[in-house]
Scaffold this active site. Structure first.
Site, mmCIF file in Angstrom:
data_model
loop_
_atom_site.group_PDB
_atom_site.id
_atom_site.type_symbol
_atom_site.label_atom_id
_atom_site.label_comp_id
_atom_site.label_asym_id
_atom_site.label_seq_id
_atom_site.Cartn_x
_atom_site.Cartn_y
_atom_site.Cartn_z
ATOM 1 N N PRO A 2 1.480 0.784 7.774
ATOM 2 C CA PRO A 2 1.636 1.853 9.391
ATOM 3 C C PRO A 2 -0.043 2.572 8.259
ATOM 4 C CG PRO A 2 3.764 1.954 8.705
ATOM 5 C CD PRO A 2 3.133 0.167 7.921
ATOM 6 N N GLU A 3 -0.837 2.550 8.879
ATOM 7 C CA GLU A 3 -1.875 3.375 8.974
ATOM 8 C C GLU A 3 -1.456 5.075 9.434
ATOM 9 O OE1 GLU A 3 -5.110 2.268 9.203
ATOM 10 O OE2 GLU A 3 -4.380 0.138 8.641
ATOM 11 N N HIS A 91 18.295 -4.302 6.617
ATOM 12 C CA HIS A 91 17.119 -3.510 5.628
ATOM 13 C C HIS A 91 17.011 -2.487 6.071
ATOM 14 C CE1 HIS A 91 15.748 -7.147 3.666
ATOM 15 N NE2 HIS A 91 16.010 -7.834 5.599
ATOM 16 N N ARG A 154 -22.165 6.145 -5.291
ATOM 17 C CA ARG A 154 -20.946 4.743 -5.116
ATOM 18 C C ARG A 154 -21.240 3.682 -5.213
ATOM 19 N NH1 ARG A 154 -15.077 6.700 -2.529
ATOM 20 N NH2 ARG A 154 -15.057 5.672 -5.159
#
Length: 275
Positions: A2-3, A91, A154
């Protein structure tokens, strides 16, 4: 996993149900999550009122007068509003029981977390899980100048820099691939080589991609459902590159390619996306 859109969709679903309501009891059926659920947590929260249901990155923050509960959905977790008579499944590990609602945490892999940050330990944003998170993508300060500054020096690939969460939070694997496609940036490009102008385009595309996903209830992941139990629909219909390897690009017709970066699958169009 899940984002941000999935977590924000969950937050929006449970906020009107629990904010301002008294938690009668917390039922922990399985405490062995990513970090063990504290044994005294049910007693700490019994008959306490939820003052706020917030989010920081992919963490849900349930604020009480004496502290904040930190909830993370892990790799495949969901938090749903269930009926009092619904029998817990294998679950279903934790229930938040209110007078007129029960929130149930379902987490087959147990990579999620249910933690407690006492008020006397300082501001919630000082918690180790939250303290080093980057800016929120819908924060007015998030723009191309911000990204360009964060990416300076970076050498890691731009997709990995997005996933790291130190520059901007909530851009997980699916949305990183989609945002980079929209911005026309090859995911292998070193972050420091992305110009300020392209960073501006990328910031706009990150916001647009996440905004579209939010409007449609999050992406369709096999394990994901919203707080109401309904699956998202966005990427099932609109994904431009994610899990479309070998199929023609919706823009130019070139076959979409798949590669692995940092043990995560990346999808991109070799014609539309440039280094």
């Amino acid at each position: 996993m899940p984002e941000l859109p999935e977590v924000e969709t969950t937050r929006r679903g449970i906020d009107p149900v629990i904010t301002g309501k008294t938690l009668r009891r917390l039922v922990v059926r399985e405490s062995r999550m990513r970090w063990p659920i504290p044994d005294d947590l049910p007693a700490l929260l019994s008959e306490r009122t939820v003052l706020e249901c917030a989010r920081r990155g992919k963490y849900l923050l349930l604020r009480f007068e004496h502290g904040t509960q930190i909830v993370h959905l892990g790799m495949s977790g969901s938090l749903r509003n269930v009926l009092a008579g619904d029998i817990p499944l294998k679950h279903d590990h934790v229930d938040w029981v209110f007078d007129h609602a029960i929130l149930r945490l379902h987490d087959p892999r147990r990579f999620g977390a249910v933690l407690w940050h006492p008020e006397n330990d300082g501001p919630i944003m000082s918690h180790p899980l939250l303290a080093k998170l980057g800016i929120e993508p819908f924060d007015p300060r998030f723009d191309g100048a911000w990204l360009h500054q964060q990416f300076r020096g970076r050498s890691i690939a731009i997709k990995q820099a997005l996933l790291a969460g130190s520059a901007v939070v909530g851009v997980g694997n699916i949305y990183a691939s989609e945002s980079l496609f929209r911005a026309g940036i090859d995911p292998r490009t070193p972050a420091s080589r992305v110009s300020r102008a392209r960073c501006t385009r990328l910031a706009d595309c990150v916001r647009a991609t996440l905004g579209d996903a939010l409007a449609s209830g999050g992406s369709t992941l096999r394990d994901y459902v919203s707080a109401t139990g309904q699956p998202g629909s966005y990427f099932e219909i609109h994904a431009a590159v994610y899990e479309r390897d070998g199929r023609p690009c919706r823009v130019c017709g070139t076959p979409i390619r798949r590669l692995v970066q940092g043990q995560r699958a990346t999808y991109y169009c070799p014609s539309c996306q440039r280094r």
